[in-house]
Enzyme design. Structure first.
Site, PDB file in Angstrom:
ATOM      1  N   LYS A  74       0.935  -1.311  -0.012  1.00 51.31           N
ATOM      2  CA  LYS A  74       0.003  -0.071   0.066  1.00 51.31           C
ATOM      3  C   LYS A  74       0.905   1.334   0.003  1.00 51.31           C
ATOM      4  CE  LYS A  74      -3.921   1.821   2.675  1.00 51.31           C
ATOM      5  NZ  LYS A  74      -4.765   1.701   3.835  1.00 51.31           N
ATOM      6  N   SER A  80      -9.793   1.658   3.124  1.00 55.19           N
ATOM      7  CA  SER A  80      -8.874   2.557   2.160  1.00 55.19           C
ATOM      8  C   SER A  80      -8.087   1.763   1.556  1.00 55.19           C
ATOM      9  CB  SER A  80      -8.277   3.492   3.190  1.00 55.19           C
ATOM     10  OG  SER A  80      -7.331   2.941   3.937  1.00 55.19           O
ATOM     11  N   SER A 103      -9.967  -0.870   7.230  1.00 51.53           N
ATOM     12  CA  SER A 103      -9.267  -0.616   5.957  1.00 51.53           C
ATOM     13  C   SER A 103      -8.484  -1.940   5.208  1.00 51.53           C
ATOM     14  CB  SER A 103      -8.504   0.615   5.774  1.00 51.53           C
ATOM     15  OG  SER A 103      -9.236   1.746   5.906  1.00 51.53           O
TER      16      SER A 103
HETATM   17  N1  GLN Z   1     -13.068   3.731   6.563  1.00 50.60           N
HETATM   18  C1  GLN Z   1     -12.349   4.156   7.718  1.00 50.60           C
HETATM   19  C2  GLN Z   1     -12.327   5.681   7.857  1.00 50.60           C
HETATM   20  O1  GLN Z   1     -12.635   6.359   6.662  1.00 50.60           O
HETATM   21  C3  GLN Z   1     -11.150   3.511   8.184  1.00 50.60           C
HETATM   22  C4  GLN Z   1     -10.131   3.791   7.251  1.00 50.60           C
HETATM   23  C5  GLN Z   1      -8.920   2.935   7.637  1.00 50.60           C
HETATM   24  O2  GLN Z   1      -9.071   1.963   8.334  1.00 50.60           O
HETATM   25  N2  GLN Z   1      -7.718   3.572   7.208  1.00 50.60           N
HETATM   26  O3  GLN Z   1     -11.658   6.320   8.374  1.00 50.60           O
END
Ligand code: GLN
Length: 487
Positions: free
Chosen positions: A79, A154, A178
Site C-alpha cells: 500500500k 482504504s 481498511s
Molecule cells: N473507513 C475508515 C475511515 O475512513 C477506516 C479507514 C482505515 O482503516 N484506514 O477512516
C-alpha cells in the site's frame, strides 16, 4: 491453474521443486498486471525492470545454495502509505506526489529480509481516509468481481490486486477497517493485527492510536505466513510490543477444541443487508457443524457509539499528524507564495483532497479549547467503556463472529455525496481498532449477484495464533477461498 492463481505457499513449493523460478513468477504477475490493471487500476506504480532484477537476484541466490527467506521469490504488493526507500510513496495524495522516502518502513525491511519481490505500490484512499478508494487523488480502483463497483477501502488497491491475481499477497493498513472491509468486499483474507504487534515505523500516520499494518492473501495459510514475517518488536515504534511471535503457520491446522463463538446480537440488527445476514448465518452453522458452541453476547455501547467515537478520535489524531504537511519541510508547496500563513493555507488547500480537509477540520474542532472536553475527552471515556465491554465479552467466548461489512460492494459513486453513509459502512470493524484487539475477514460466500461476502473474526489482543486457527477451521471445510474472479 496458472501461476497467477496460486497462493504464495504454492509458489514457494513450485520454486523449491524446480517447477518455476522467481523470474517465471515475476513475469507471470507482470503480464497479469499489464492485461488486467487497466480495468482494475490497483497499482499506482510498478517498475518492471526492477521487479525482474529482484526476481533474478533470488534465483541466483537459490543457485548459489545460500539459505533463502520465508517469502523467497514471492511477489508482494505494498500500500502506498508505507515508505519504500528510493521508490515514490504518495499516500494517494497530491501533497506527496513527488515524495521519495530515504528509508524503508519496518515491514518493507522485513519483506526484503525474507527475499520477497516487491512488485509495486497500490492505490488507496488519500491518507487512508475512506471506505471505497474513491478518495485517491490519482485513480479509481474497481472491484475485480464487478468493475462497476468499489473494492472497499482504504486499502482498496492492495485488496483488488490480490483478488484479481495481479499479486499473490499484499500489505495494507487498518485504522478502522481498511484491511478487513476491502478483503470482505473483494473475497479474500485480510488480517488486522493487535495494536503493537506490527511496527508502524515508516507507515505514514493517519491516527496513531489506531493504525496497524497487516496482510491480504487468498487464504489463511498465506496470511499466517505474512504475519510471521511482519510481526515482532521494533524499538523504532514506541508502541511496538516486545513479545515473541509464534510460528503461526506451524499451529494453523490444529483445530480449536470446545470453541465458543460469541455472536453479538447488535451485529444482526436493521442495518445489515438481509442477503449478507443469511450468508453469515450459514457460516455460523458451519462452525456449529465443526463442534463450536454459540454464545449470545451483547455489545451495546460499541454498537451505538463506536462510529461516533472513532470519527472524533481518528480525526483529532489526523489533524495533528497531518500538521507536518505545511509546504516547508517536504511535500507539495504552493507556487503562490506570499506570507507564511497564506503559504501554509494555499499549500494545504491545493495538496489535500476534500475528505482529508473535512477530517482535519473536524479533528481540529474536536481538540480546540472549549470543545476538547465535550468531544475529544468524552470520546476517550467512551472508548474505555467499549474496551471494558469487549473484555467482558471475551470472558465468555474465544472469538466474536459476525459480518465484516453491512453490505456487499456498492456501486462506484453511490456514497460519495454522503460521507455519513460512507462512515457507517465501518460499523462492524471500528471497535476492534478502538479497543486495540486483533481481527480478520475471511471469504464466506457470494450474493445472488456474484458479490463476495466476508465473515469477521475478532479476537483478544495478541491471540492471532488462535484466531488464525479458528479461521482455518472454517476454510478447511469450505472452498470460498479457492474462487477467482474473471477479470
Ligand atoms: N473507513 C475508515 C475511515 O475512513 C477506516 C479507514 C482505515 O482503516 N484506514 O477512516
Amino acid at each position: 491453474m496458472s501461476l497467477i492463481e496460486k497462493t504464495a505457499t504454492e509458489l514457494l513449493a513450485l520454486q523449491a521443486s524446480g517447477q518455476a523460478t522467481a523470474a517465471d513468477i515475476a513475469d507471470a504477475f507482470l503480464a497479469a498486471i499489464k492485461q488486467r490493471d487497466p480495468k482494475v487500476k490497483a497499482f499506482l506504480l510498478v517498475n518492471e525492470a526492477d521487479v525482474r532484477q529482484q526476481a533474478e537476484a533470488i534465483d541466483a541466490k537459490r543457485k548459489s545454495g545460500a539459505k533463502l527467506g520465508k517469502l523467497a521469490g514471492v511477489p508482494v504488493a505494498v500500500k502506498d502509505v508505507l515508505c519504500t526507500k528510493g521508490v515514490r510513496t504518495t499516500c494517494s495524495s497530491k501533497m506527496l506526489e513527488h515524495f521519495i522516502p530515504p528509508y524503508d518502513a519496518h515491514v518493507v525491511e522485513r519483506l526484503k529480509a525474507e527475499d520477497a519481490v516487491l512488485i509495486g505500490k497500490t492505490n488507496m484512499d488519500e491518507f487512508a481516509m475512506g471506505s471505497s478508494t474513491e478518495n485517491s487523488a490519482y485513480q479509481q480502483t474497481t472491484n475485480p468481481w464487478d468493475t462497476t463497483r468499489i473494492p472497499g477501502g482504504s486499502s482498496g488497491g492492495s485488496a483488488a490486486c490480490v483478488a484479481a491475481c495481479e499479486a499473490p499477497v499484499s500489505l495494507g493498513t487498518d485504522t478502522g477497517g481498511s484491511i478487513r472491509q476491502p478483503a470482505a468486499l473483494c473475497g479474500i483474507v485480510g488480517v488486522k493485527p493487535t495494536y503493537g504487534r506490527v511496527s508502524r515505523y515508516g507507515l505514514i500516520a493517519f491516527a496513531s492510536s489506531l493504525d496497524q499494518v497487516g496482510p491480504f492473501a487468498h487464504d489463511v495459510t498465506d496470511a499466517a505466513l505474512m504475519m510471521e514475517v511482519i510481526a515482532g518488536h521494533d524499538t523504532r515504534d514506541s508502541t511496538s510490543v516486545d513479545q515473541s511471535v509464534p510460528e503461526y503457520t506451524k499451529t494453523l491446522n490444529t483445530p480449536v477444541k470446545n470453541l465458543r463463538i460469541g455472536i453479538p446480537k447488535e451485529f444482526f440488527d436493521d442495518g445489515l443487508d438481509p442477503e449478507v445476514g443469511k450468508i453469515i448465518e450459514a457460516s455460523l452453522k458451519q462452525y456449529e457443524a465443526l463442534g463450536a458452541k454459540r454464545v449470545p453476547i451483547s455489545l451495546p455501547i460499541g454498537s451505538k457509539f463506536a462510529v461516533a467515537v472513532y470519527y472524533i478520535v481518528a480525526t483529532a489524531e489526523c489533524s495533528s499528524n497531518l500538521a507536518r504537511f505545511d509546504g516547508m519541510h517536504y511535500g507539495h508547496r504552493t507556487k503562490q507564495k506570499t506570507d507564511l500563513i497564506a503559504t501554509y493555507s494555499k499549500t494545504r488547500g491545493e495538496g489535500f483532497g476534500k475528505e482529508v480537509q473535512r477530517r482535519i477540520m473536524l479533528g481540529t474542532y474536536a481538540l480546540s479549547s472549549g470543545y476538547a472536553d465535550q468531544y475529544y475527552h468524552k470520546a476517550l471515556k467512551v472508548r474505555r467503556l467499549i474496551k471494558n465491554e469487549f473484555d467482558a465479552a471475551f470472558s465468555q467466548c474465544d472469538v466474536i463472529l459476525g459480518p465484516t461489512s453491512p453490505t456487499p460492494a456498492f456501486k462506484l459513486g453511490e456514497k460519495t455525496d454522503n460521507p455519513l453513509a460512507m462512515y457507517l459502512s465501518d460499523i462492524y470493524t471500528i471497535s476492534c481498532n478502538l479497543v486495540g484487539i486483533a481481527g480478520m475477514s475471511i471469504p464466506c460466500g457470494f450474493t445472488a449477484g456474484g458479490l463476495p461476502v466476508g465473515l469477521q473474526l475478532l479476537s483478544p489482543a495478541f491471540d492471532e495464533d488462535r484466531m488464525l486457527r479458528i479461521a482455518r477451521m472454517y476454510e478447511a471445510a469450505t472452498d470460498w477461498h479457492t474462487k477467482r474472479p474473471v477479470v
